[in-house]
Design an enzyme around this catalytic site. Structure first.
Site, PDB file in Angstrom:
ATOM      1  N   ASP A  19       0.881  -1.180   0.000  1.00 51.61           N
ATOM      2  CA  ASP A  19       0.000   0.000   0.000  1.00 51.61           C
ATOM      3  C   ASP A  19       0.914   1.223   0.000  1.00 51.61           C
ATOM      4  OD1 ASP A  19      -3.256   0.388   0.960  1.00 51.61           O
ATOM      5  OD2 ASP A  19      -1.953   2.158   0.946  1.00 51.61           O
ATOM      6  N   ASP A  45       4.386   2.684  -4.295  1.00 53.63           N
ATOM      7  CA  ASP A  45       3.399   3.039  -5.319  1.00 53.63           C
ATOM      8  C   ASP A  45       3.269   1.861  -6.287  1.00 53.63           C
ATOM      9  OD1 ASP A  45       1.997   4.030  -7.549  1.00 53.63           O
ATOM     10  OD2 ASP A  45       2.723   6.064  -7.170  1.00 53.63           O
ATOM     11  N   ASP A  64      -6.975  -4.512  -5.219  1.00 54.83           N
ATOM     12  CA  ASP A  64      -8.157  -3.905  -4.582  1.00 54.83           C
ATOM     13  C   ASP A  64      -7.916  -2.405  -4.690  1.00 54.83           C
ATOM     14  OD1 ASP A  64     -10.549  -3.655  -3.231  1.00 54.83           O
ATOM     15  OD2 ASP A  64      -9.660  -3.938  -1.249  1.00 54.83           O
ATOM     16  N   CYS A 117     -14.782  -0.830  -4.811  1.00 54.98           N
ATOM     17  CA  CYS A 117     -16.077  -0.626  -4.122  1.00 54.98           C
ATOM     18  C   CYS A 117     -16.796   0.520  -4.822  1.00 54.98           C
ATOM     19  CB  CYS A 117     -15.904  -0.384  -2.632  1.00 54.98           C
ATOM     20  SG  CYS A 117     -14.895   1.035  -2.210  1.00 54.98           S
TER      21      CYS A 117
HETATM   22  C1  SAM Z   1      -9.775  -0.083  -1.544  1.00 58.41           C
HETATM   23  S1  SAM Z   1      -8.401   0.299  -0.580  1.00 58.41           S
HETATM   24  C2  SAM Z   1      -7.689  -1.286  -0.271  1.00 58.41           C
HETATM   25  C3  SAM Z   1      -8.107  -1.788   1.039  1.00 58.41           C
HETATM   26  C4  SAM Z   1      -7.425  -3.060   1.443  1.00 58.41           C
HETATM   27  N1  SAM Z   1      -7.773  -4.173   0.568  1.00 58.41           N
HETATM   28  C5  SAM Z   1      -7.811  -3.398   2.869  1.00 58.41           C
HETATM   29  O1  SAM Z   1      -8.565  -4.343   3.066  1.00 58.41           O
HETATM   30  O2  SAM Z   1      -7.390  -2.666   3.747  1.00 58.41           O
HETATM   31  C6  SAM Z   1      -7.299   0.970  -1.761  1.00 58.41           C
HETATM   32  C7  SAM Z   1      -5.936   1.219  -1.170  1.00 58.41           C
HETATM   33  O3  SAM Z   1      -5.068   1.647  -2.226  1.00 58.41           O
HETATM   34  C8  SAM Z   1      -4.077   2.451  -1.644  1.00 58.41           C
HETATM   35  N2  SAM Z   1      -3.439   3.171  -2.751  1.00 58.41           N
HETATM   36  C9  SAM Z   1      -3.858   4.286  -3.377  1.00 58.41           C
HETATM   37  N3  SAM Z   1      -3.027   4.609  -4.369  1.00 58.41           N
HETATM   38  C10 SAM Z   1      -2.051   3.659  -4.387  1.00 58.41           C
HETATM   39  C11 SAM Z   1      -0.888   3.433  -5.167  1.00 58.41           C
HETATM   40  N4  SAM Z   1      -0.567   4.255  -6.191  1.00 58.41           N
HETATM   41  N5  SAM Z   1      -0.108   2.364  -4.900  1.00 58.41           N
HETATM   42  C12 SAM Z   1      -0.421   1.530  -3.874  1.00 58.41           C
HETATM   43  N6  SAM Z   1      -1.511   1.690  -3.089  1.00 58.41           N
HETATM   44  C13 SAM Z   1      -2.315   2.739  -3.350  1.00 58.41           C
HETATM   45  C14 SAM Z   1      -4.827   3.296  -0.638  1.00 58.41           C
HETATM   46  O4  SAM Z   1      -3.965   3.790   0.362  1.00 58.41           O
HETATM   47  C15 SAM Z   1      -5.856   2.299  -0.093  1.00 58.41           C
HETATM   48  O5  SAM Z   1      -5.427   1.714   1.108  1.00 58.41           O
END
Ligand code: SAM
Length: 184
Positions: A19, A45, A64, A117
Site C-alpha cells: 500500500d 506506489d 483492490d 467498491c
Molecule cells: C480499496 S483500498 C484497499 C483496502 C485493502 N484491501 C484493505 O482491506 O485494507 C485501496 C488502497 O489503495 C491504496 N493506494 C492508493 N493509491 C495507491 C498506489 N498508487 N499504490 C499503492 N496503493 C495505493 C490506498 O492507500 C488504499 O489503502
C-alpha cells in the site's frame, strides 16, 4: 500478490502486501499478527514496481484498487459531498496504471483479480476493457459459480454487486484476467 500458488491452494503461500500509505500497511501488520499469518509488507506506489518488487513474478495478484467508493455511500454519506467531477476519470486513469504495472509482475499463466467498491462502469468494466486493449497478453476469465452471489449483475468480464442487491452487500465490482503462457 502471491508467489507459489500451489501452496496457496494447499494452505499457505508467499504473500506480498503493498500500500502507498504506511498507516494502512501498519494495519495489515496488526491483522497478520492477530491471525497468526505472515506476509512481506511493502510501502510503495503500485504503479512503480521498481521501487518495491524483487523481480520474482507473482502467480496471483489481487488489485483492490483505490476508487470513488460510490458503493459504500450508504455507510459513508460524506462521499457524496466530497467527490468532485474530475475524481472519477482520475481514479480510472490510476486504476489502469496500477493494473498495467501489475501485468509486468504477473507470471505467464498467472491470474489477477481486480476489485473496487465502486458502482460506476467507468471504474469497473471499462477499466478492465482498457487493460485488455492495452495489454495483448491479457484475457478475461469467466468467474466460477461461487463468485456469483445472489443479486450479482453480469458486467462482463466481471460481476457488479449493488447495495440494493439480494445479498445485502455494499456496492462492489470484481473481474478476473489471465496472462497468456506464451508470446504476446
Ligand atoms: C480499496 S483500498 C484497499 C483496502 C485493502 N484491501 C484493505 O482491506 O485494507 C485501496 C488502497 O489503495 C491504496 N493506494 C492508493 N493509491 C495507491 C498506489 N498508487 N499504490 C499503492 N496503493 C495505493 C490506498 O492507500 C488504499 O489503502
Amino acid at each position: 500478490m502471491v508467489t507459489n500458488g500451489d501452496r496457496l491452494r494447499g494452505g499457505g503461500a508467499d504473500v506480498t502486501a503493498l500500500d502507498v500509505d504506511a498507516a494502512r500497511v501498519a494495519l495489515i501488520a496488526e491483522n497478520l499478527q492477530r491471525l497468526s499469518r505472515t506476509a512481506r509488507l511493502c510501502v510503495g506506489d503500485a504503479r512503480d514496481p521498481a521501487t518495491f518488487w524483487d523481480g520474482v513474478p507473482f502467480e496471483r495478484i489481487l488489485v483492490d484498487a483505490p476508487c470513488s467508493s460510490t458503493g459504500v455511500i450508504r455507510r459513508h454519506p460524506d462521499i457524496k459531498l466530497l467527490r468532485r467531477p474530475g475524481d472519477v476519470p482520475a481514479f480510472a486513469a490510476m486504476q489502469l496504471a496500477i493494473l498495467r504495472a501489475a501485468v509486468t509482475m504477473l507470471s505467464p499463466g498467472g491470474r489477477m483479480l481486480y476489485s473496487t467498491c465502486s458502482v460506476l462502469r467507468e471504474e469497473n468494466e471499462r477499466v478492465v476493457a482498457a487493460l485488455i486493449a492495452a495489454e495483448p497478453s491479457m484475457r478475461p476469465v469467466a468467474l466460477p459459480a461461487p463468485w456469483r452471489v445472489p443479486g450479482a449483475i453480469e458486467q462482463a468480464p466481471g460481476v457488479q454487486l449493488l447495495p440494493s442487491g439480494a445479498a445485502g452487500t455494499d456496492g462492489f465490482y470484481y473481474a478476473c484476467v489471465e496472462k497468456a503462457t506464451t508470446g504476446s
